[in-house]
Design a protein around this motif. Structure first.
Motif, short mmCIF file in Angstrom:
data_model
loop_
_atom_site.label_atom_id
_atom_site.label_comp_id
_atom_site.label_asym_id
_atom_site.label_seq_id
_atom_site.Cartn_x
_atom_site.Cartn_y
_atom_site.Cartn_z
N ALA A 85 -15.68 39.38 -42.19
CA ALA A 85 -14.42 38.69 -41.91
C ALA A 85 -13.96 38.95 -40.48
CB ALA A 85 -13.35 39.13 -42.91
N ALA A 86 -14.12 40.19 -40.02
CA ALA A 86 -13.71 40.53 -38.66
C ALA A 86 -14.59 39.82 -37.63
CB ALA A 86 -13.77 42.05 -38.46
N LEU A 87 -15.90 39.76 -37.90
CA LEU A 87 -16.82 39.10 -36.98
C LEU A 87 -16.56 37.59 -36.94
CD1 LEU A 87 -19.40 39.45 -35.19
CD2 LEU A 87 -20.72 38.91 -37.24
N SER A 88 -16.25 37.03 -38.10
CA SER A 88 -16.05 35.59 -38.19
C SER A 88 -14.74 35.15 -37.55
CB SER A 88 -16.09 35.15 -39.66
OG SER A 88 -15.58 33.86 -39.82
N GLY A 89 -13.65 35.86 -37.88
CA GLY A 89 -12.35 35.42 -37.39
C GLY A 89 -11.99 34.03 -37.85
N ASP A 119 -24.11 28.91 -40.09
CA ASP A 119 -22.83 28.19 -40.12
C ASP A 119 -22.12 28.37 -41.45
OD1 ASP A 119 -23.10 27.25 -37.52
OD2 ASP A 119 -24.24 25.49 -38.17
N VAL A 120 -21.92 29.64 -41.84
CA VAL A 120 -21.15 29.92 -43.05
C VAL A 120 -19.90 30.71 -42.67
CG1 VAL A 120 -23.08 29.83 -44.66
CG2 VAL A 120 -22.56 31.98 -43.48
N ILE A 121 -18.89 30.63 -43.52
CA ILE A 121 -17.61 31.29 -43.26
C ILE A 121 -17.26 32.16 -44.46
CG2 ILE A 121 -15.17 30.96 -42.73
CD1 ILE A 121 -15.88 28.17 -41.70
N ASP A 158 -20.33 27.14 -46.79
CA ASP A 158 -20.83 26.32 -45.69
C ASP A 158 -19.66 25.79 -44.87
OD1 ASP A 158 -23.55 26.58 -46.28
OD2 ASP A 158 -23.44 25.01 -47.79
N ALA A 159 -19.85 25.71 -43.57
CA ALA A 159 -18.77 25.25 -42.70
C ALA A 159 -18.31 23.83 -43.05
CB ALA A 159 -19.20 25.33 -41.24
N PRO A 202 -17.52 30.02 -38.07
CA PRO A 202 -18.85 30.14 -38.68
C PRO A 202 -19.66 31.28 -38.08
CG PRO A 202 -18.79 28.28 -37.16
CD PRO A 202 -17.39 28.80 -37.25
N VAL A 203 -20.47 31.91 -38.90
CA VAL A 203 -21.36 32.99 -38.49
C VAL A 203 -22.73 32.74 -39.11
CG1 VAL A 203 -19.57 34.75 -38.18
CG2 VAL A 203 -20.59 34.41 -40.44
N THR A 204 -23.72 33.48 -38.62
CA THR A 204 -25.06 33.48 -39.20
C THR A 204 -25.26 34.80 -39.91
OG1 THR A 204 -25.95 32.02 -37.48
CG2 THR A 204 -27.53 33.35 -38.70
N VAL A 205 -25.72 34.76 -41.16
CA VAL A 205 -25.83 35.96 -41.98
C VAL A 205 -27.22 36.05 -42.58
CG1 VAL A 205 -24.80 37.31 -43.84
CG2 VAL A 205 -23.39 35.70 -42.56
#
Length: 453
Positions: free
Chosen positions: A415-419, A377-379, A392-393, A422-425
């Motif tokens: 950035a493209a994946l997140s839009g 859950d990070v952006i 963190d979101a 939140p994403v997991t990295v």
């Protein structure tokens, strides 16, 4: 299809490429035009004939359970552009590389040879486990003592060099130039301490490297002093930490202990080169054990390492860990079955938890540059002073993305994946920041990770 009935994605194939030139060349061969008699087997083999400049086509075969590659072309890269092109075609076009009941004779011979070698290797390892001791342990002990004496002399000389640096003031380092550091590094090579030599060269590149270089020079000098002091007093250290010190100095640390069998998630694979040696790092995570591991493979200049695993897949296999406090390095061992899709990202946490994990690892290995962690859950957002950071979101904290990662496509892919969501990295958290290596969208369990290297 392989034994799991799953074809790889284009990203997973390209992650196996030894360099960018191979990726481009493989992409050019990823159409059906140059290929004939292409097919795949249920046991994980993919084969085909690729038209080249000669009268005979190149015979190309890949065993995806390894993976392993064989091509009749003269390339010294593993995999070569023909193997990459074949895998890309197999991944994208099931009609051009259909499943066949039986592989052609030339492919079958190579696959049978691999099977026999695997059986012989397993039998040899079983025999070696019950074999006797080294031929002359006393001679080996004397050689180790002589090397330790030379290293101690080199460590004492280096410590005096650091003392002189501080007495003369850090500003003198910029005036003396790189030559003095290179000379010191050469003396560490003569002392058979390649780890010290490498750190000295890194130290010599700091003066005049940009704003704040005196602080960085002082920090790295302190770590180097800590290492030389630890070596000279290694007899008083706990054995795991003493093993870590020996490894950091440059002494070999063979794998030992019982193998660890698990379903290993292949999370990242990337190469680095010092001009003489190409080093490949492969990050793994054990689904059942919760253990992280690092595989290292090496290739001479101009040759890629032979070990390469498909990023984004899970492989049931054995690894043999190396010794040392907080060390993750392991050797790849026996493999059981074909790779399968990763069921989802490893367990993760916040950016604060990532820094805490790195801090805990530093207690075991003070010279550790980075530690593998998963952020949930990070952006990805622009950093206030330039660059990018992972926040963190909930907005509580953030980690800066390292400068080395900013020079690549990783942040833009993120950035493209997140839009904006939140994403997991997965990546490496260290004193320079966070280096992202793979990412999942919010519904990551349904999709393979996106490689960011």
């Amino acid at each position: 299809m392989n034994q799991t009935g799953v074809r790889w994605t284009t990203e997973q194939v390209l992650a196996l490429a030894p360099d960018e030139a191979s990726r481009k060349a493989g992409n050019k061969l990823s159409t059906a035009g140059p290929w004939s008699e292409a097919g795949s087997g249920s046991a994980g083999a993919v084969w085909g004939l690729c038209k080249g400049s000669g009268s005979k086509p190149y015979q190309t075969i890949v065993d995806t359970t390894g993976p392993a590659y064989k091509c009749s072309c003269p390339s010294r890269k593993f995999p070569c552009k023909h193997a990459l092109g074949l895998l890309l075609l197999w991944a994208a076009d099931e009609r051009s590389v259909p499943e066949a009941a039986e592989e052609p004779g030339w492919a079958g011979e190579w696959l049978e040879g691999r099977r026999k070698k695997s059986e012989e290797r397993d039998a040899g390892e079983a025999g070696a486990a019950g074999s006797g001791k080294p031929a002359d342990p006393e001679a080996a002990r004397r050689r180790a003592e002589r090397r330790a004496t030379r290293i101690s002399a080199g460590a004492s000389e280096l410590d005096q060099r650091l003392t002189d640096l501080l007495r003369g003031g850090l500003a003198s380092a910029e005036q003396s130039g790189y030559g003095l550091w290179e000379e010191t590094a050469a003396r560490m090579v003569d002392a058979q301490a390649p780890g010290l030599a490498g750190r000295v060269r890194e130290l010599g590149a700091i003066p005049g490297s940009g704003p704040g270089w005196p602080v960085r020079l002082l920090e790295e000098s302190a770590l180097l002093h800590l290492l030389t002091t630890a070596w000279l007093g290694r007899g008083r250290l706990p054995e795991p930490l003493a093993t870590t010190v020996r490894t950091r100095i440059g002494l070999p640390s063979p794998a030992g202990g019982p193998p660890v069998r698990d379903n290993w998630l292949v999370l990242a694979q990337y190469d680095s080169s010092d001009g003489k040696l190409l080093t490949r790092r492969i990050r793994l995570y054990g689904r059942d054990s919760g253990r992280s591991a690092l595989l290292l493979a090496f290739g001479a200049a101009g040759r890629s390492p032979q070990l390469g695993l498909p990023v984004g897949l899970m492989i049931e296999a054995e690894i043999t860990p190396h010794g040392g406090a907080g060390q993750l390095r392991a050797d790849w061992g026996r493999q059981f079955g074909a790779p399968a899709p990763i069921p989802g990202p490893p367990p993760g946490g916040s950016t604060t938890a990532a820094v805490e994990a790195y801090g805990a690892a530093l207690r075991a290995d003070p010279w550790l540059d980075a530690w593998p962690v998963t952020l949930t859950d990070v952006i990805p957002v622009p950093a206030p002073g330039g660059g990018w950071q992972l926040a963190d979101a909930d907005g509580e904290s953030a980690l800066p993305i390292t400068g080395s990662a900013l020079s690549g496509p990783g942040p833009w892919k993120l950035a493209a994946l997140s839009g904006g969501g939140p994403v997991t990295v997965f990546g490496e958290c260290g004193h320079r920041g966070f280096h992202p290596l793979a990412a999942w969208a919010e519904d990551g369990a349904a999709h393979p990770p996106v490689p960011l290297t």
